[in-house]
Design an enzyme around this catalytic site. Structure first.
Site, PDB file in Angstrom:
ATOM      1  CG  ASN A  10      -1.891   1.143   1.257  1.00 37.04           C
ATOM      2  OD1 ASN A  10      -1.813   2.071   0.464  1.00 37.04           O
ATOM      3  ND2 ASN A  10      -2.823   1.095   2.188  1.00 37.04           N
ATOM      4  CE  LYS A  17      -0.875   1.342   5.554  1.00 41.89           C
ATOM      5  NZ  LYS A  17      -2.152   1.482   6.299  1.00 41.89           N
ATOM      6  CG  HIS A 193     -13.149   3.815   2.474  1.00 40.17           C
ATOM      7  ND1 HIS A 193     -13.843   4.819   3.108  1.00 40.17           N
ATOM      8  CD2 HIS A 193     -11.834   4.076   2.669  1.00 40.17           C
ATOM      9  CE1 HIS A 193     -12.993   5.659   3.670  1.00 40.17           C
ATOM     10  NE2 HIS A 193     -11.755   5.225   3.419  1.00 40.17           N
ATOM     11  CG  HIS A 221     -14.276   2.263   6.074  1.00 35.52           C
ATOM     12  ND1 HIS A 221     -13.480   1.136   5.918  1.00 35.52           N
ATOM     13  CD2 HIS A 221     -13.406   3.282   6.291  1.00 35.52           C
ATOM     14  CE1 HIS A 221     -12.213   1.479   6.035  1.00 35.52           C
ATOM     15  NE2 HIS A 221     -12.146   2.781   6.267  1.00 35.52           N
ATOM     16  N   GLY A 223     -13.293   5.735   9.807  1.00 39.38           N
ATOM     17  CA  GLY A 223     -11.934   5.952  10.267  1.00 39.38           C
ATOM     18  C   GLY A 223     -11.627   7.427  10.148  1.00 39.38           C
ATOM     19  CG  ASP A 295      -7.911  10.023  17.391  1.00 40.99           C
ATOM     20  OD1 ASP A 295      -8.894   9.518  17.971  1.00 40.99           O
ATOM     21  OD2 ASP A 295      -6.921   9.357  17.031  1.00 40.99           O
ATOM     22  CG  MET A 296     -14.757   9.592  17.710  1.00 34.64           C
ATOM     23  SD  MET A 296     -15.798  11.082  17.843  1.00 34.64           S
ATOM     24  CE  MET A 296     -16.455  11.171  16.169  1.00 34.64           C
ATOM     25  N   GLY A 343     -11.388   2.329  12.388  1.00 35.14           N
ATOM     26  CA  GLY A 343     -10.973   2.785  13.715  1.00 35.14           C
ATOM     27  C   GLY A 343     -12.080   3.296  14.600  1.00 35.14           C
ATOM     28  N   GLY A 345     -15.459   3.137  13.842  1.00 38.06           N
ATOM     29  CA  GLY A 345     -16.559   2.175  13.807  1.00 38.06           C
ATOM     30  C   GLY A 345     -16.357   0.999  14.742  1.00 38.06           C
ATOM     31  CG  ASN A 347     -11.489   0.559  18.269  1.00 39.84           C
ATOM     32  OD1 ASN A 347     -11.430  -0.507  18.870  1.00 39.84           O
ATOM     33  ND2 ASN A 347     -10.837   0.770  17.139  1.00 39.84           N
TER      34      ASN A 347
END
Length: 411
Positions: A10, A17, A193, A221, A223, A295-296, A343, A345, A347
């Site tokens: 990726n 990654k 996505h 999705h 994130g 960040d949520m 992420g 969704g 947590n």
């Protein structure tokens, strides 16, 4: 086809990654990140996973992580760093061991609707589509070229984020602008996505024990980037992202849906350039623009402390989720399964509960205890037994989905 493993890559403009997956067991053998490509001080992280003796209990998976800092001038040099890590720390990575190298490519336009073996012509097409994804496709292309040089005798497969959404009907993908202008500049909705939405929809169907072709599903999705898709019988029929990943839900730093006239107003009254407007909507909006943090988890922490900006950011975020849930209920004519992934969704139980709290009329009932205690890393039912709609938390695995599609295309 050679071995039984797939290397999934990726690539971005300054990093990539990777995961090496044994396709016989679908177990991750190694993963890593090569970053700060093109800078004086590049960095690489390589993690090896292996079965460890757990004594009397079942074998466990252990891992060891190795890091390195060195100059990485380009993606080709980055692949050499990755190969050095495999050679030094394992597992051994020989071309004969690889069935394929799978590459995530964000934008396939209307040209690519399935996993595609990479050829010189495919590279040219990915390059031409960079006009639709200037932040993503160029980096993916650099990674593909570097990987093909590193593994010239292995099948390379491009898996496109947009491919799953090629089943969108014209009514869903068409923007209501002058059709000749739209055709000349390839302006339409493509969706993103897709790899994640496909993986989650199929995993959800298996979990509820019903054929995918019989189910009406909504997949969230959520994130840093966020999208929602209506999946009817395994086919994407509506999705929130559009020509680019900017449209749709409120995201970490992206605005999502916006009246286009806002841009005209800012250009005229604030003298903002096209580049400034682009950066505003992509990097200074969403949760970041409303609450100052993207960040949520930080939004939730500030909200709990009484921060009014964080509360508004949460409310706007949830309002948009509800709006899309209602719209997709109407498009599908009802829903059988709703899934949350990525992420946020996976947590953020408060987000899940708030997003669905008004859907009792459609047969959606959340079990508060199940929602709050949903285990991480595995599929969990969070709906009440009396709910007519099954609500799930489904951990996504885009790399495994890319590996599966790459293996099939290379066979």
């Amino acid at each position: 086809m050679g071995g039984t493993s797939v290397l999934v890559v990726n690539s971005g403009s300054s990093s990539f990654k990777y995961q090496l997956i044994d396709m016989e067991t679908e177990r991750v053998l190694a993963s890593g990140l090569v970053e700060r490509i093109g800078q004086d001080h590049g960095a690489a992280r390589h993690t090896v996973r292996y079965a460890a003796d757990a004594g009397e209990s079942a074998p466990a998976i252990a891992e060891a992580t190795h890091t390195r800092e060195t100059a990485i001038p380009d993606h080709t040099a980055g692949f050499r760093v990755m190969l050095d890590a495999f050679a030094e720390h394992g597992p051994l990575l020989e071309p004969a061991d690889l069935a394929a190298v799978g590459h995530r490519v964000v934008h396939g336009g209307a040209r690519f609707f399935e996993p595609t073996l990479v050829t010189d012509l495919v590279e040219i097409n990915i390059d031409e589509l960079s006009v639709l994804a200037p932040l993503h496709n160029p980096g993916a292309l650099q990674g593909i070229r570097a990987a093909r040089r590193a593994f010239p005798d292995v099948a390379h497969v491009a898996v496109f984020d947009t491919a799953f959404h090629q089943t969108l009907p014209p009514a869903a993908f068409t923007y209501a602008i002058d059709r000749e202008v739209a055709a000349a500049h390839r302006i339409r909705r493509y969706g993103f996505h897709g790899t994640s939405h496909k993986y989650v929809a199929e995993a959800a169907a298996r979990h509820v024990g019903r054929p995918l072709t019989e189910l009406r599903q909504i997949v969230f999705h959520l994130g840093n980037g966020a999208s929602v898709t209506a999946v009817d019988g395994g086919r994407s029929v509506e999705t929130s992202m559009g020509m680019t990943p900017l449209e749709g839900l409120v995201m970490g730093t992206r605005s999502g849906d916006l009246d286009p006239a806002v841009l005209f107003q800012l250009a005229r009254r604030a003298d903002m350039t096209t580049g400034e407007l682009d950066r505003l909507l992509n990097t200074r909006s969403g949760l970041k623009g409303l609450a100052g943090v993207s960040d949520m988890r930080d939004v939730q922490e500030r909200r709990a402390a009484g921060d009014e900006d964080a509360q508004l950011a949460f409310d706007v975020y949830v309002h948009r989720l509800r709006a899309y849930a209602g719209a997709y209920l109407a498009q599908l004519g009802g829903v059988d399964v709703i899934s949350f992934t990525a992420g946020v969704g996976e947590n953020a139980p408060q987000v899940r509960a708030a997003a669905l709290s008004t859907l009792g009329f459609a047969g959606v009932e959340i079990d508060e205890a199940r929602n709050e205690s949903a285990p991480r890393g595995e599929i969990a039912v969070i709906s009440a037994d009396s709910s007519r709609v099954t609500v799930l938390v489904v951990p996504t695995d885009e790399e495994l989905e890319i590996a599966r599609q790459s293996l099939a295309a290379a066979s």
